[in-house]
Design a protein around this motif. Structure first.
Motif, PDB file in Angstrom:
ATOM      1  N   SER A 107       1.083  -1.073   0.068  1.00 41.69           N
ATOM      2  CA  SER A 107      -0.486   0.098  -0.064  1.00 41.69           C
ATOM      3  C   SER A 107       0.970   1.564  -0.322  1.00 41.69           C
ATOM      4  CB  SER A 107      -0.812   0.050   0.933  1.00 41.69           C
ATOM      5  OG  SER A 107       0.206  -0.205   2.437  1.00 41.69           O
ATOM      6  N   ILE A 108       1.761   2.196   0.510  1.00 38.07           N
ATOM      7  CA  ILE A 108       2.748   2.322   1.093  1.00 38.07           C
ATOM      8  C   ILE A 108       3.264   2.606  -0.611  1.00 38.07           C
ATOM      9  CG2 ILE A 108       4.715   3.353   2.284  1.00 38.07           C
ATOM     10  CD1 ILE A 108       3.862   2.074   5.077  1.00 38.07           C
ATOM     11  N   ILE A 109       3.669   0.963  -0.681  1.00 35.72           N
ATOM     12  CA  ILE A 109       4.516   1.330  -2.293  1.00 35.72           C
ATOM     13  C   ILE A 109       3.805   1.845  -3.751  1.00 35.72           C
ATOM     14  CG2 ILE A 109       5.656   0.084  -4.175  1.00 35.72           C
ATOM     15  CD1 ILE A 109       6.514  -2.094  -2.222  1.00 35.72           C
ATOM     16  N   PHE A 110       2.353   1.861  -3.568  1.00 39.91           N
ATOM     17  CA  PHE A 110       1.385   2.070  -4.206  1.00 39.91           C
ATOM     18  C   PHE A 110       0.873   4.222  -4.153  1.00 39.91           C
ATOM     19  CE2 PHE A 110       0.207  -1.861  -6.162  1.00 39.91           C
ATOM     20  CZ  PHE A 110       0.275  -1.420  -7.100  1.00 39.91           C
ATOM     21  N   ARG A 111       0.813   4.062  -3.540  1.00 39.23           N
ATOM     22  CA  ARG A 111       0.612   5.203  -2.270  1.00 39.23           C
ATOM     23  C   ARG A 111       2.193   6.339  -3.077  1.00 39.23           C
ATOM     24  NH1 ARG A 111      -0.746   7.263   3.245  1.00 39.23           N
ATOM     25  NH2 ARG A 111      -0.627   8.235   2.455  1.00 39.23           N
ATOM     26  N   PHE A 112       2.881   6.270  -3.052  1.00 40.71           N
ATOM     27  CA  PHE A 112       4.432   6.929  -3.466  1.00 40.71           C
ATOM     28  C   PHE A 112       4.693   7.075  -4.389  1.00 40.71           C
ATOM     29  CE2 PHE A 112       9.097   7.449  -4.599  1.00 40.71           C
ATOM     30  CZ  PHE A 112       9.299   8.663  -3.255  1.00 40.71           C
ATOM     31  N   LEU A 113       3.976   6.322  -5.866  1.00 44.41           N
ATOM     32  CA  LEU A 113       3.925   6.285  -6.716  1.00 44.41           C
ATOM     33  C   LEU A 113       2.743   6.955  -7.368  1.00 44.41           C
ATOM     34  CD1 LEU A 113       4.653   2.091  -7.755  1.00 44.41           C
ATOM     35  CD2 LEU A 113       6.145   3.565  -7.951  1.00 44.41           C
ATOM     36  N   GLU A 114       1.563   6.791  -6.599  1.00 43.56           N
ATOM     37  CA  GLU A 114       0.861   7.404  -7.085  1.00 43.56           C
ATOM     38  C   GLU A 114       0.746   8.929  -7.140  1.00 43.56           C
ATOM     39  OE1 GLU A 114      -2.463   5.884  -4.567  1.00 43.56           O
ATOM     40  OE2 GLU A 114      -2.815   3.962  -6.318  1.00 43.56           O
ATOM     41  N   ASN A 115       1.451   9.300  -5.361  1.00 42.15           N
ATOM     42  CA  ASN A 115       1.837  10.834  -5.008  1.00 42.15           C
ATOM     43  C   ASN A 115       2.941  11.757  -6.273  1.00 42.15           C
ATOM     44  OD1 ASN A 115      -0.204  10.536  -3.541  1.00 42.15           O
ATOM     45  ND2 ASN A 115       1.654  10.552  -1.901  1.00 42.15           N
ATOM     46  N   GLY A 116       2.979  10.235  -7.523  1.00 46.51           N
ATOM     47  CA  GLY A 116       4.221  10.979  -8.422  1.00 46.51           C
ATOM     48  C   GLY A 116       5.491  10.627  -7.993  1.00 46.51           C
ATOM     49  N   GLY A 117       5.999   9.624  -7.750  1.00 47.78           N
ATOM     50  CA  GLY A 117       6.999   9.388  -7.842  1.00 47.78           C
ATOM     51  C   GLY A 117       7.447   8.264  -8.964  1.00 47.78           C
ATOM     52  N   ASN A 118       9.189   8.398  -9.242  1.00 45.83           N
ATOM     53  CA  ASN A 118       9.620   8.248 -10.190  1.00 45.83           C
ATOM     54  C   ASN A 118      10.193   6.349 -10.386  1.00 45.83           C
ATOM     55  OD1 ASN A 118      10.138  10.808 -10.901  1.00 45.83           O
ATOM     56  ND2 ASN A 118       9.150  10.347 -12.482  1.00 45.83           N
ATOM     57  N   GLY A 119      10.028   5.915  -9.037  1.00 48.63           N
ATOM     58  CA  GLY A 119      10.195   4.278  -8.692  1.00 48.63           C
ATOM     59  C   GLY A 119      10.368   4.345  -7.370  1.00 48.63           C
ATOM     60  N   TYR A 120      10.603   2.968  -6.837  1.00 44.05           N
ATOM     61  CA  TYR A 120      10.816   2.664  -5.256  1.00 44.05           C
ATOM     62  C   TYR A 120      11.671   1.372  -5.433  1.00 44.05           C
ATOM     63  CZ  TYR A 120       8.436   2.114  -0.671  1.00 44.05           C
ATOM     64  OH  TYR A 120       8.245   2.166   0.724  1.00 44.05           O
ATOM     65  N   ILE A 121      13.014   1.835  -3.925  1.00 43.95           N
ATOM     66  CA  ILE A 121      13.898   0.646  -4.419  1.00 43.95           C
ATOM     67  C   ILE A 121      14.102   0.394  -2.558  1.00 43.95           C
ATOM     68  CG2 ILE A 121      16.469   0.293  -4.354  1.00 43.95           C
ATOM     69  CD1 ILE A 121      16.170   2.634  -6.763  1.00 43.95           C
ATOM     70  N   LEU A 122      14.014  -0.443  -2.222  1.00 45.11           N
ATOM     71  CA  LEU A 122      14.459  -0.509  -0.405  1.00 45.11           C
ATOM     72  C   LEU A 122      15.265  -0.702  -0.328  1.00 45.11           C
ATOM     73  CD1 LEU A 122      11.302  -4.176  -0.065  1.00 45.11           C
ATOM     74  CD2 LEU A 122      11.576  -1.373   0.431  1.00 45.11           C
ATOM     75  N   LYS A 123      15.992  -0.848   0.726  1.00 45.43           N
ATOM     76  CA  LYS A 123      17.337  -0.058   1.119  1.00 45.43           C
ATOM     77  C   LYS A 123      18.350  -1.186   1.522  1.00 45.43           C
ATOM     78  CE  LYS A 123      16.303   3.932   3.915  1.00 45.43           C
ATOM     79  NZ  LYS A 123      16.601   4.728   5.159  1.00 45.43           N
ATOM     80  N   ASN A 124      17.371  -2.777   0.721  1.00 42.67           N
ATOM     81  CA  ASN A 124      18.359  -3.894   1.121  1.00 42.67           C
ATOM     82  C   ASN A 124      19.209  -4.510  -0.036  1.00 42.67           C
ATOM     83  OD1 ASN A 124      16.353  -4.828   0.169  1.00 42.67           O
ATOM     84  ND2 ASN A 124      15.747  -6.598   1.473  1.00 42.67           N
ATOM     85  N   ALA A 125      18.050  -3.207  -1.124  1.00 41.35           N
ATOM     86  CA  ALA A 125      19.136  -3.507  -2.686  1.00 41.35           C
ATOM     87  C   ALA A 125      20.443  -2.709  -2.557  1.00 41.35           C
ATOM     88  CB  ALA A 125      18.468  -2.160  -3.295  1.00 41.35           C
ATOM     89  N   ASP A 126      21.051  -3.745  -3.390  1.00 43.46           N
ATOM     90  CA  ASP A 126      22.715  -3.340  -3.496  1.00 43.46           C
ATOM     91  C   ASP A 126      23.112  -2.781  -4.358  1.00 43.46           C
ATOM     92  OD1 ASP A 126      22.681  -4.160  -6.209  1.00 43.46           O
ATOM     93  OD2 ASP A 126      23.149  -6.743  -5.712  1.00 43.46           O
ATOM     94  N   SER A 127      24.793  -1.700  -4.802  1.00 40.65           N
ATOM     95  CA  SER A 127      24.416  -0.828  -4.956  1.00 40.65           C
ATOM     96  C   SER A 127      24.397  -0.430  -6.232  1.00 40.65           C
ATOM     97  CB  SER A 127      26.128  -0.560  -4.832  1.00 40.65           C
ATOM     98  OG  SER A 127      27.136  -1.091  -4.660  1.00 40.65           O
TER      99      SER A 127
END
Length: 210
Positions: free
Chosen positions: A92-112
């Protein structure tokens, strides 16, 4: 991607160690000029006064929500690319961020590499979703939702919409009327049960239709 010029990137995160680590990584491996802030409000002031190309934004900040800051940035500086970099993994948070105009969503456990690849994707006009975020969205949306069957023409129009083409451009490319394109657009929204074109493209992308 960078055309030899330093793009300006702002990181907003209230954890100083994460800020320093990210700043060091991006300055070392890209041509970004990096600015960092622990407060969303201070970052907002800076972004409005300076031409910033990309913002990496945490969702939970000490002085507000990244969801609201994302919405605000997009209202004030629409051309700025805003990517969430967060531990918040709720769909729900991911979708809300994207609906608010976000261009992407990356979790902090992603590598560099995944973080840098995500920024590149967003700069190229694609949605920057880390692997785990894609899995979360697919896993949750697969239950109770069956992919609609599309005609050849609907697939052509869907791909053209994903490229950012207008109805007039699509009509010209496919030798059909603008009214026909608009009808297909409405049908696609209904078939995918999407509220708008942004959500339609998200669903189609998640299910690898485009």
């Amino acid at each position: 991607m960078y055309d030899g010029n330093a793009l300006k990137l702002t990181i907003v995160d209230d954890h100083p160690m994460i800020l320093e680590g990210l700043k060091s990584l991006l300055e070392r491996t890209t041509k970004f000029q990096v600015f960092s802030f622990t407060k969303g409000s201070a970052a907002m002031d800076f972004i409005q006064e300076n031409k910033i190309d990309v913002v990496l934004l945490d969702i939970v900040l000490s002085d507000g929500s990244g969801l609201e800051f994302c919405k605000l940035i997009k209202q004030k500086v629409p051309q700025c690319i805003v990517i969430a970099l967060s531990n918040q993994a709720e769909r729900s948070i991911i979708f809300r961020f994207l609906e608010n105009g976000g261009n992407g969503y990356i979790l902090k456990n992603a590598d560099s590499r995944e973080i840098i690849d995500g920024i590149e994707k967003a700069l190229n006009g694609d949605l920057a979703l880390s692997r785990e975020v894609q899995e979360i969205m697919l896993r949750s949306s697969s239950s109770g939702f069956q992919l609609p069957r599309l005609t050849k023409r609907e697939k052509q129009i869907l791909q053209a919409i994903a490229k950012g083409n207008t109805s007039a451009q699509i009509a010209e490319q496919l030798f059909i009327s603008v009214i026909t394109v608009e009808t297909h657009r409405r049908n696609l929204l209904q078939k995918f049960k999407a509220k708008n074109m942004v959500e339609l493209i998200k669903i189609a992308t998640q299910n690898q239709l485009i």
